[in-house]
Motif scaffolding. Structure first.
Motif, short mmCIF file in Angstrom:
data_model
loop_
_atom_site.label_atom_id
_atom_site.label_comp_id
_atom_site.label_asym_id
_atom_site.label_seq_id
_atom_site.Cartn_x
_atom_site.Cartn_y
_atom_site.Cartn_z
N ASN A 306 0.70 -1.03 0.11
CA ASN A 306 -0.08 -0.05 -0.18
C ASN A 306 0.85 1.22 -0.05
O ASN A 306 0.26 2.36 0.19
N GLU A 307 2.15 1.00 0.02
CA GLU A 307 2.90 2.12 -0.14
C GLU A 307 4.34 1.80 -0.49
O GLU A 307 5.17 0.86 -0.24
N VAL A 308 4.87 2.75 -1.48
CA VAL A 308 6.40 2.50 -1.92
C VAL A 308 6.86 3.96 -2.22
O VAL A 308 6.27 4.62 -2.73
N ASN A 309 8.01 4.24 -1.74
CA ASN A 309 8.59 5.43 -1.89
C ASN A 309 10.03 5.42 -1.79
O ASN A 309 10.49 4.72 -1.18
N PHE A 310 10.79 6.39 -2.62
CA PHE A 310 12.28 6.49 -2.50
C PHE A 310 12.27 7.72 -2.00
O PHE A 310 11.78 8.81 -1.78
N SER A 311 13.54 7.67 -0.89
CA SER A 311 14.02 8.99 -0.35
C SER A 311 15.31 8.84 -0.41
O SER A 311 16.00 7.97 -0.44
N PHE A 312 16.17 10.45 -0.18
CA PHE A 312 17.52 10.24 0.09
C PHE A 312 18.01 11.21 1.16
O PHE A 312 17.19 12.01 1.54
N THR A 313 19.03 11.13 1.83
CA THR A 313 19.42 11.90 2.82
C THR A 313 19.70 13.22 2.01
O THR A 313 20.78 13.02 1.43
N SER A 314 19.13 14.50 2.37
CA SER A 314 19.38 15.53 1.71
C SER A 314 20.63 16.26 1.94
O SER A 314 20.89 17.25 1.47
N ASN A 315 21.16 16.03 2.99
CA ASN A 315 22.36 16.91 3.52
C ASN A 315 23.42 16.07 3.75
O ASN A 315 23.38 14.94 4.22
N ALA A 316 24.68 16.29 3.71
CA ALA A 316 25.70 15.66 4.12
C ALA A 316 26.27 15.65 5.32
O ALA A 316 27.30 15.80 5.75
N ALA A 317 25.06 15.23 6.42
CA ALA A 317 25.28 15.42 7.86
C ALA A 317 26.39 14.17 8.01
O ALA A 317 26.95 14.29 9.21
N TYR A 318 26.35 13.06 7.62
CA TYR A 318 27.24 11.84 7.74
C TYR A 318 28.30 11.86 6.83
O TYR A 318 28.10 12.46 5.86
N ASP A 319 28.89 10.68 6.95
CA ASP A 319 30.03 10.44 6.09
C ASP A 319 29.77 10.00 4.79
O ASP A 319 30.24 9.87 3.79
N ILE A 320 28.12 9.48 4.65
CA ILE A 320 27.76 8.72 3.55
C ILE A 320 26.44 9.23 3.44
O ILE A 320 25.78 9.76 4.22
N VAL A 321 26.07 9.53 2.09
CA VAL A 321 24.70 9.87 1.68
C VAL A 321 23.78 8.58 1.04
O VAL A 321 24.69 7.93 0.45
N THR A 322 22.78 8.59 1.64
CA THR A 322 22.22 7.21 1.12
C THR A 322 20.80 7.60 0.44
O THR A 322 20.08 8.53 0.54
N ILE A 323 20.30 6.59 -0.42
CA ILE A 323 18.81 6.46 -0.94
C ILE A 323 18.34 5.30 -0.20
O ILE A 323 18.85 4.31 -0.19
N HIS A 324 16.89 5.54 -0.18
CA HIS A 324 16.22 4.64 0.42
C HIS A 324 14.89 4.18 -0.37
O HIS A 324 14.15 4.68 -1.04
N LEU A 325 14.64 2.67 -0.75
CA LEU A 325 13.18 2.58 -1.20
C LEU A 325 12.66 1.85 0.02
O LEU A 325 13.17 0.79 0.45
N THR A 326 11.40 2.35 0.22
CA THR A 326 10.62 1.66 1.45
C THR A 326 9.24 1.13 0.63
O THR A 326 8.73 1.76 0.18
N GLY A 327 8.93 -0.15 1.29
CA GLY A 327 7.59 -0.76 0.87
C GLY A 327 6.95 -1.15 1.92
O GLY A 327 7.73 -1.68 2.90
N VAL A 328 5.71 -0.97 2.11
CA VAL A 328 4.74 -1.07 3.06
C VAL A 328 3.83 -2.08 2.69
O VAL A 328 3.21 -1.69 1.75
N SER A 329 3.59 -3.11 3.36
CA SER A 329 2.64 -4.13 2.94
C SER A 329 1.82 -4.69 4.11
O SER A 329 2.34 -4.84 5.14
N GLN A 330 0.47 -5.04 3.75
CA GLN A 330 -0.28 -5.30 4.79
C GLN A 330 -0.14 -6.55 5.44
O GLN A 330 -0.23 -7.15 6.51
N ASP A 331 0.21 -7.61 4.43
CA ASP A 331 -0.08 -9.08 4.67
C ASP A 331 1.29 -9.83 4.64
O ASP A 331 1.26 -10.90 4.81
N ASP A 332 2.18 -9.05 3.94
CA ASP A 332 3.23 -9.90 3.51
C ASP A 332 4.87 -9.30 3.69
O ASP A 332 4.98 -8.07 3.36
N MET A 333 5.54 -10.19 3.93
CA MET A 333 7.13 -9.58 4.28
C MET A 333 7.97 -10.14 2.97
O MET A 333 8.86 -9.31 2.66
#
Ligand code: ZN
Length: 437
Positions: A306-333
């Motif tokens: 029921n939800e899928v999204n991409f996000s990324f760490t928008s400032n270089a607060a840490y030593d690495i910058v990352t992009i995330h893909l998150t999936g949200v599911s009601q019934d299944d892993m």
């Protein structure tokens, strides 16, 4: 007269006009960077000050100190600043992130100098009342509960950062780990303030009905005598060996769904290249549109997501910058994971962002920037985060032109570059009633 000459000599001064904003940009001798933008439609001014010391500056075992300091700074000096703002009906707030602590006020222009005086006092010292300290600690523990413990999306992000940075302490959680918040003493806040609240670690942004020439004199009057500090270096926090994929699982008593989050390292520091940073933000925005083939494929193949999204760490607060893909599911892993093996190959070879997808996002950005043009608070806010992330005022002011020049090919190349590696972490949050098999 002598004072005025002294004032003028103190600045590295540039005056730049571009199509969008008239602005003045100068740096005091003590390192305080200042940007003023003239917007005289309404007789109000916003004062936005950011310190380059977010929760990444919390010492190990002292997570939450930066955020606690933000809370206490509102109540400092016998609440005088707070009471003054309330009296004049000002709007004000503050926020803390991994990267920085910021305060802002929106006031009728005649009160701007008084606010600068109070902001200068806040930079100089911290004054804490024991009773207020105790009640704020309670409020912060409650805030932690709301933002992380009772919020599956917050919890998975907190656990993800702990996973990437390989430890459960210090700087990873903005609000702080519960047991560490409980152990924070007043002295921790004084120490943090002493270390990091300095003119050479701050940016001051003023937007509204202001006279830039007068601003220079006022800023020098209230901040000019503050001494620059030698700022501590933060040790590297990243313990990730890029080839190691770590999977963490957590369970939340509030989670009605399963969440899976894949984290990829972005193999360049966004702060080194503003155009690349903007290209990445365009690409991520386009990938989040419901028509993007990955999103469509995930939704149609699994049906239950029921939800899928991409996000990324928008400032270089840490030593690495990352992009995330998150999936949200009601019934299944597991369905998300199976599908992801197939989709990441696609992203590696051809992310498939089309010209029309990128152009649509560019148009959305232009509309947003045009809308922002009327909102002095939003202008200050967007400039503050970019400025403190290391971009120059000139780059920031010209961002719309840069965005319009970015090509679909640049966006696709970035995505291919990012997904040609392996994920550095996978986090899974289980549904509250999930039983291990
Ligand atoms: Zn807070």
């Amino acid at each position: 007269m002598i004072k005025l000459l002294a004032v003028v000599c103190c600045f590295v001064f540039t005056f730049i006009i571009n199509g969008k904003h008239d602005f003045v940009n100068f740096t005091l001798k003590n390192g305080l960077r200042v940007i003023c933008i003239k917007k005289s439609a309404i007789p109000i001014v916003t004062i936005h000050i950011c310190y380059d010391c977010g929760s990444r500056c919390d010492a190990i075992g002292k997570s939450g100190v930066a955020h606690f300091l933000e809370h206490m700074a509102f109540h400092s000096h016998g609440m005088a600043f707070n009471n003054f703002l309330e009296e004049i009906g000002a709007e004000r707030n503050a926020y803390t992130s991994l990267g920085y602590i910021c305060f802002y006020e929106v006031v009728p222009k005649e009160y701007m100098e008084k606010v600068l005086e109070y902001e200068s006092a806040r930079m100089r010292s911290l004054d804490i009342n024991q009773e207020v300290f105790a009640s704020e600690k309670k409020a912060i523990l409650e805030e932690r509960n709301m933002v992380y413990d009772a919020n599956p999306a917050g919890l998975i992000h907190e656990s993800l950062y702990a996973n990437i940075f390989n430890r459960m302490s210090g700087g990873i959680s903005v609000i702080g780990w519960k047991h560490e918040i409980e152990s924070i003493q007043q002295q921790d806040l004084f120490d943090f303030h002493d270390k990091w609240f300095a003119p050479n670690n701050a940016v001051l942004i003023l937007v509204g009905d202001i006279d830039p020439q007068r601003i220079k004199i006022l800023v020098e009057k209230h901040f000019g005598d503050l001494k620059a500090k030698s700022l501590p270096k933060i040790k590297t926090r990243c313990n990730v060996a890029p080839s190691v994929v770590k999977t963490v699982g957590c369970k939340s008593s509030e989670a009605n769904c399963f969440r899976t989050c894949y984290v990829y390292r972005i193999p360049f520091f966004a702060r080194d290249n503003f155009r690349k940073y903007l290209s990445l933000s365009l690409a991520v925005q386009a990938m989040n549109q419901s028509e993007f083939f990955i999103i469509k494929k995930i939704k149609s193949a699994t049906n239950m997501l029921n939800e899928v999204n991409f996000s990324f760490t928008s400032n270089a607060a840490y030593d690495i910058v990352t992009i995330h893909l998150t999936g949200v599911s009601q019934d299944d892993m597991d369905s998300m994971e199976e599908l992801w093996h197939f989709l990441k190959e696609k992203l590696r070879t051809n992310s498939g962002l089309t010209d029309s997808e990128i152009n649509a996002v560019k148009r959305q950005r232009s509309t947003f920037i045009a809308h922002e043009d009327d909102d002095i608070k939003l202008i200050a806010y967007s400039i503050a985060s970019l400025l403190i992330s290391g971009y120059s005022p000139e780059e920031i002011m010209a961002q719309d032109e840069t965005i319009q020049a970015i090509t679909q090919q640049e966006c696709n190349n970035l995505i291919t570059e990012i997904f040609s590696g392996d994920p550095i972490a996978i986090s899974k949050l289980k549904r509250k009633d999930y039983e291990e098999k």
